[in-house]
Design a protein around this motif. Structure first.
Motif, PDB file in Angstrom:
ATOM      1  N   GLY A  82       0.801  -1.217   0.000  1.00  0.00           N
ATOM      2  CA  GLY A  82       0.000   0.000   0.000  1.00  0.00           C
ATOM      3  C   GLY A  82       0.834   1.267   0.000  1.00  0.00           C
ATOM      4  O   GLY A  82       0.465   2.263  -0.624  1.00  0.00           O
ATOM      5  N   TRP A  83       1.958   1.269   0.710  1.00  0.00           N
ATOM      6  CA  TRP A  83       2.774   2.485   0.749  1.00  0.00           C
ATOM      7  C   TRP A  83       3.353   2.798  -0.631  1.00  0.00           C
ATOM      8  O   TRP A  83       3.597   3.969  -0.954  1.00  0.00           O
ATOM      9  CB  TRP A  83       3.872   2.369   1.800  1.00  0.00           C
ATOM     10  N   GLN A  84       3.582   1.767  -1.461  1.00  0.00           N
ATOM     11  CA  GLN A  84       4.041   2.031  -2.832  1.00  0.00           C
ATOM     12  C   GLN A  84       2.951   2.741  -3.628  1.00  0.00           C
ATOM     13  O   GLN A  84       3.232   3.666  -4.405  1.00  0.00           O
ATOM     14  CB  GLN A  84       4.421   0.712  -3.509  1.00  0.00           C
ATOM     15  N   ALA A  85       1.701   2.303  -3.446  1.00  0.00           N
ATOM     16  CA  ALA A  85       0.588   2.962  -4.137  1.00  0.00           C
ATOM     17  C   ALA A  85       0.463   4.420  -3.709  1.00  0.00           C
ATOM     18  O   ALA A  85       0.224   5.307  -4.540  1.00  0.00           O
ATOM     19  CB  ALA A  85      -0.711   2.201  -3.860  1.00  0.00           C
ATOM     20  N   LEU A  86       0.647   4.693  -2.406  1.00  0.00           N
ATOM     21  CA  LEU A  86       0.586   6.076  -1.928  1.00  0.00           C
ATOM     22  C   LEU A  86       1.713   6.920  -2.519  1.00  0.00           C
ATOM     23  O   LEU A  86       1.519   8.095  -2.863  1.00  0.00           O
ATOM     24  CB  LEU A  86       0.648   6.100  -0.400  1.00  0.00           C
ATOM     25  N   LEU A  87       2.896   6.335  -2.648  1.00  0.00           N
ATOM     26  CA  LEU A  87       4.006   7.051  -3.279  1.00  0.00           C
ATOM     27  C   LEU A  87       3.669   7.432  -4.714  1.00  0.00           C
ATOM     28  O   LEU A  87       3.952   8.548  -5.163  1.00  0.00           O
ATOM     29  CB  LEU A  87       5.269   6.181  -3.259  1.00  0.00           C
ATOM     30  N   VAL A  88       3.062   6.509  -5.446  1.00  0.00           N
ATOM     31  CA  VAL A  88       2.689   6.780  -6.841  1.00  0.00           C
ATOM     32  C   VAL A  88       1.662   7.906  -6.899  1.00  0.00           C
ATOM     33  O   VAL A  88       1.778   8.846  -7.697  1.00  0.00           O
ATOM     34  CB  VAL A  88       2.141   5.501  -7.501  1.00  0.00           C
ATOM     35  N   GLU A  89       0.645   7.834  -6.045  1.00  0.00           N
ATOM     36  CA  GLU A  89      -0.390   8.866  -6.054  1.00  0.00           C
ATOM     37  C   GLU A  89       0.195  10.238  -5.735  1.00  0.00           C
ATOM     38  O   GLU A  89      -0.115  11.235  -6.415  1.00  0.00           O
ATOM     39  CB  GLU A  89      -1.465   8.514  -5.028  1.00  0.00           C
ATOM     40  N   GLN A  90       1.057  10.312  -4.730  1.00  0.00           N
ATOM     41  CA  GLN A  90       1.656  11.592  -4.359  1.00  0.00           C
ATOM     42  C   GLN A  90       2.548  12.133  -5.477  1.00  0.00           C
ATOM     43  O   GLN A  90       2.583  13.341  -5.726  1.00  0.00           O
ATOM     44  CB  GLN A  90       2.468  11.418  -3.070  1.00  0.00           C
ATOM     45  N   ALA A  91       3.260  11.234  -6.167  1.00  0.00           N
ATOM     46  CA  ALA A  91       4.124  11.672  -7.257  1.00  0.00           C
ATOM     47  C   ALA A  91       3.299  12.240  -8.413  1.00  0.00           C
ATOM     48  O   ALA A  91       3.649  13.271  -9.011  1.00  0.00           O
ATOM     49  CB  ALA A  91       4.982  10.508  -7.744  1.00  0.00           C
ATOM     50  N   VAL A  92       2.191  11.590  -8.739  1.00  0.00           N
ATOM     51  CA  VAL A  92       1.323  12.065  -9.817  1.00  0.00           C
ATOM     52  C   VAL A  92       0.729  13.427  -9.463  1.00  0.00           C
ATOM     53  O   VAL A  92       0.712  14.357 -10.283  1.00  0.00           O
ATOM     54  CB  VAL A  92       0.207  11.042 -10.097  1.00  0.00           C
ATOM     55  N   LEU A  93       0.263  13.573  -8.223  1.00  0.00           N
ATOM     56  CA  LEU A  93      -0.320  14.855  -7.811  1.00  0.00           C
ATOM     57  C   LEU A  93       0.722  15.967  -7.786  1.00  0.00           C
ATOM     58  O   LEU A  93       0.412  17.128  -8.077  1.00  0.00           O
ATOM     59  CB  LEU A  93      -0.968  14.699  -6.431  1.00  0.00           C
ATOM     60  N   VAL A 128       3.208  16.223  -9.860  1.00  0.00           N
ATOM     61  CA  VAL A 128       3.362  16.640 -11.263  1.00  0.00           C
ATOM     62  C   VAL A 128       2.199  17.515 -11.692  1.00  0.00           C
ATOM     63  O   VAL A 128       2.391  18.572 -12.300  1.00  0.00           O
ATOM     64  CB  VAL A 128       3.470  15.393 -12.171  1.00  0.00           C
ATOM     65  N   TRP A 129       0.982  17.110 -11.365  1.00  0.00           N
ATOM     66  CA  TRP A 129      -0.194  17.872 -11.787  1.00  0.00           C
ATOM     67  C   TRP A 129      -0.272  19.243 -11.114  1.00  0.00           C
ATOM     68  O   TRP A 129      -0.563  20.241 -11.766  1.00  0.00           O
ATOM     69  CB  TRP A 129      -1.466  17.089 -11.448  1.00  0.00           C
ATOM     70  N   ARG A 130      -0.004  19.290  -9.817  1.00  0.00           N
ATOM     71  CA  ARG A 130      -0.210  20.542  -9.081  1.00  0.00           C
ATOM     72  C   ARG A 130       0.996  21.481  -9.187  1.00  0.00           C
ATOM     73  O   ARG A 130       0.837  22.671  -9.513  1.00  0.00           O
ATOM     74  CB  ARG A 130      -0.466  20.230  -7.594  1.00  0.00           C
ATOM     75  N   LYS A 131       2.223  20.960  -8.919  1.00  0.00           N
ATOM     76  CA  LYS A 131       3.393  21.834  -8.824  1.00  0.00           C
ATOM     77  C   LYS A 131       4.060  22.086 -10.172  1.00  0.00           C
ATOM     78  O   LYS A 131       4.400  23.222 -10.501  1.00  0.00           O
ATOM     79  CB  LYS A 131       4.399  21.242  -7.840  1.00  0.00           C
ATOM     80  N   PRO A 185      10.298   8.458  -6.119  1.00  0.00           N
ATOM     81  CA  PRO A 185      10.141   9.122  -7.403  1.00  0.00           C
ATOM     82  C   PRO A 185      10.390  10.616  -7.304  1.00  0.00           C
ATOM     83  O   PRO A 185      10.086  11.243  -6.303  1.00  0.00           O
ATOM     84  CB  PRO A 185       8.697   8.822  -7.785  1.00  0.00           C
ATOM     85  N   GLU A 186      10.925  11.147  -8.343  1.00  0.00           N
ATOM     86  CA  GLU A 186      11.241  12.583  -8.369  1.00  0.00           C
ATOM     87  C   GLU A 186       9.949  13.383  -8.240  1.00  0.00           C
ATOM     88  O   GLU A 186       8.948  13.096  -8.874  1.00  0.00           O
ATOM     89  CB  GLU A 186      11.941  12.920  -9.682  1.00  0.00           C
ATOM     90  N   GLY A 187       9.993  14.429  -7.451  1.00  0.00           N
ATOM     91  CA  GLY A 187       8.807  15.258  -7.278  1.00  0.00           C
ATOM     92  C   GLY A 187       7.813  14.705  -6.280  1.00  0.00           C
ATOM     93  O   GLY A 187       6.712  15.156  -6.221  1.00  0.00           O
ATOM     94  N   ASP A 188       8.195  13.691  -5.495  1.00  0.00           N
ATOM     95  CA  ASP A 188       7.288  13.080  -4.537  1.00  0.00           C
ATOM     96  C   ASP A 188       7.182  13.942  -3.286  1.00  0.00           C
ATOM     97  O   ASP A 188       7.986  13.866  -2.389  1.00  0.00           O
ATOM     98  CB  ASP A 188       7.778  11.683  -4.186  1.00  0.00           C
ATOM     99  N   GLN A 189       6.202  14.794  -3.284  1.00  0.00           N
ATOM    100  CA  GLN A 189       5.953  15.693  -2.161  1.00  0.00           C
ATOM    101  C   GLN A 189       4.479  15.647  -1.826  1.00  0.00           C
ATOM    102  O   GLN A 189       3.654  15.210  -2.624  1.00  0.00           O
ATOM    103  CB  GLN A 189       6.369  17.144  -2.523  1.00  0.00           C
ATOM    104  N   PRO A 190       4.082  16.111  -0.657  1.00  0.00           N
ATOM    105  CA  PRO A 190       2.662  16.117  -0.324  1.00  0.00           C
ATOM    106  C   PRO A 190       1.871  16.934  -1.325  1.00  0.00           C
ATOM    107  O   PRO A 190       2.300  17.994  -1.778  1.00  0.00           O
ATOM    108  CB  PRO A 190       2.632  16.774   1.080  1.00  0.00           C
ATOM    109  N   ALA A 191       0.690  16.425  -1.685  1.00  0.00           N
ATOM    110  CA  ALA A 191      -0.142  17.126  -2.663  1.00  0.00           C
ATOM    111  C   ALA A 191      -0.676  18.411  -2.069  1.00  0.00           C
ATOM    112  O   ALA A 191      -0.935  18.527  -0.884  1.00  0.00           O
ATOM    113  CB  ALA A 191      -1.314  16.221  -3.078  1.00  0.00           C
ATOM    114  N   ALA A 192      -0.848  19.406  -2.961  1.00  0.00           N
ATOM    115  CA  ALA A 192      -1.383  20.675  -2.517  1.00  0.00           C
ATOM    116  C   ALA A 192      -2.854  20.540  -2.178  1.00  0.00           C
ATOM    117  O   ALA A 192      -3.556  19.758  -2.769  1.00  0.00           O
ATOM    118  CB  ALA A 192      -1.206  21.723  -3.602  1.00  0.00           C
TER     119      ALA A 192
END
Length: 434
Positions: free
Chosen positions: A362-373, A375-378, A427-434
């Motif tokens: 599950g933590w891998q899935a959360l990493l993917v979601e945070q990385a995608v967000l 990219v989209w937000r920042k 993953p690069e850009g893996d930060q908390p989503a805005a």
């Protein structure tokens, strides 16, 4: 006024006060409160709208129904009302169109729960075949036989591409919110699937036939080679298959740090491990927020409350999904544990599943979601496309308008993040989503 508009309604008069009814017009062009072109009379209070996650329109939020629409729905189900609509939970005097008997069913039972209107001829009053087939497909099952009746088992095939089992759900049960497939719901498990699950996620090899999810299962630990008796349910709940190799067996600081890192938590290098029930300061691997979880809670609730959904198991097999709402022209990225009804919740609200990808933890899935967000937000500056009122099932912060990019491009972002997570490192850009 901005708060009311964000909740899906347009005020038609001056602000009367926070606790006073405020005459408004619903902004939803498909509002179920509209009848023959006549808009519904809605008067929400600002105080109620502020605390509600649903639309300010009582009809869109499914808190009310137009009497005219309720009458038509009752007639479609074989009963003719002979008095004015009294409310969803009150007896409604009607006449059965099949046997002519005078009856008093409740609107909630007949329309919302799928029960028959007339107790004397329930076997003859049927949901239209086309409606029944449509509802079963929307729930995730493809009928293989003609519709047999609302309370009769119906031979279907599960539409989940990872399942495809032949199932026999009842339409009446599905209408109450139950999942049609007992395999996907986790109430029944295929013996071969159960055995593979114990090997992959429990770290144990079964030594006898599958006895059931809650019955101790004699297995051999693949690490220490001891014979143990875990249950499939406990392993699915995040526990180790071997009690000797679980967190209770952690003895040294090195073992504790390896156990924590595998479950998404990075302990403070300056603070030594004490016991599994002692809070241990460190940072969450997903959002990098400071946290102090206990080691014996990591397998159940993860290290950090800020980034994990309630009930999301960070050490269980999970899915990263991309869903699309065709009418709203919006996409959403999200995560859920395998076997949970999260995708069905979205589908009931009109969303369609575009693609999914399975990850072992599950933590891998959360990493993917945070990385995608991130990219989209920042990187691209795309804000959320919906508000909390638009998504009663929650999740509006992970949405993006399809006007920014086609869904294929958005899915490519998900696949790239998955590749980075699975091939080592953050993953690069893996930060908390805005």
């Amino acid at each position: 006024m901005d708060i009311m508009r964000a909740a899906g309604v347009e005020p038609l008069e001056d602000y009367p006060g926070v606790d006073a009814p405020w005459k408004c017009r619903c902004l939803n062009p498909e509002c179920p409160g509209v009848w023959n072109g006549e808009p519904a009379d809605i008067r929400p209070r600002l105080s109620d709208v502020r605390v509600s996650k649903r639309s300010a329109c009582k009809y869109c939020a499914r808190r009310a129904v137009r009497p005219e629409r309720a009458t038509r729905q009752m007639i479609e189900r074989g009963v003719l009302p002979v008095e004015e609509y009294p409310g969803a939970l009150k007896p409604w005097k009607c006449r059965c169109l099949a046997c002519g008997a005078l009856i008093t069913p409740r609107y909630a039972n007949v329309v919302l729960n799928g029960a028959g209107g007339c107790a004397f001829c329930a076997n003859r009053v049927r949901v239209p075949d086309s409606v029944a087939i449509e509802e079963m497909r929307a729930a995730g099952a493809e009928p293989l036989d003609p519709y047999p009746g609302v309370n009769t088992r119906w031979c279907c095939r599960c539409l989940n591409p990872d399942c495809g089992q032949e199932i026999h759900p009842r339409l009446g049960t599905v209408r109450t919110g139950s999942r049609p497939c007992k395999w996907c719901a986790g109430t029944v498990t295929d013996p071969r699937t159960a055995s593979d699950y114990m090997v992959t996620f429990g770290g144990v090899e079964p030594l006898e036939a599958y006895p059931g999810a809650r019955t101790p299962w004699r297995c051999r630990c693949l690490t220490c080679k001891r014979t143990v008796t875990p249950t499939l349910g406990s392993v699915k709940g995040g526990r180790s298959g071997c009690r000797h190799c679980a967190v209770g067996a952690v003895r040294t600081d090195k073992e504790a740090r390896e156990y924590a890192c595998a479950r998404g938590f990075i302990p403070d290098p300056e603070i030594p491990y004490r016991t599994s029930r002692t809070p241990w300061p460190g940072i969450c691997r997903v959002c990098e927020a400071p946290c102090s979880p206990r080691l014996d809670n990591l397998h159940r609730q993860g290290p950090c409350r800020n980034c994990a959904d309630f009930g999301f198991n960070t050490s269980a097999p999970s899915v990263v999904y991309l869903v699309v709402h065709p009418k709203l022209r919006v996409a959403k990225v999200g995560v859920c544990n395998i076997g949970t009804p999260r995708l069905q919740q979205h589908q009931r609200e009109g969303w369609e599943v575009h693609e999914t990808v399975h990850l072992p933890m599950g933590w891998q899935a959360l990493l993917v979601e945070q990385a995608v967000l991130a990219v989209w937000r920042k990187e691209r500056g795309w804000p959320p496309a919906l508000t909390a009122a638009d998504m009663p099932q929650a999740g509006y912060t992970e949405t993006v308008a399809l006007a920014h990019a086609p869904v294929e491009t958005l899915w490519l972002d998900v696949l790239q993040a998955c590749s980075q997570v699975l091939h080592g490192g953050r993953p690069e850009g893996d930060q908390p989503a805005a």
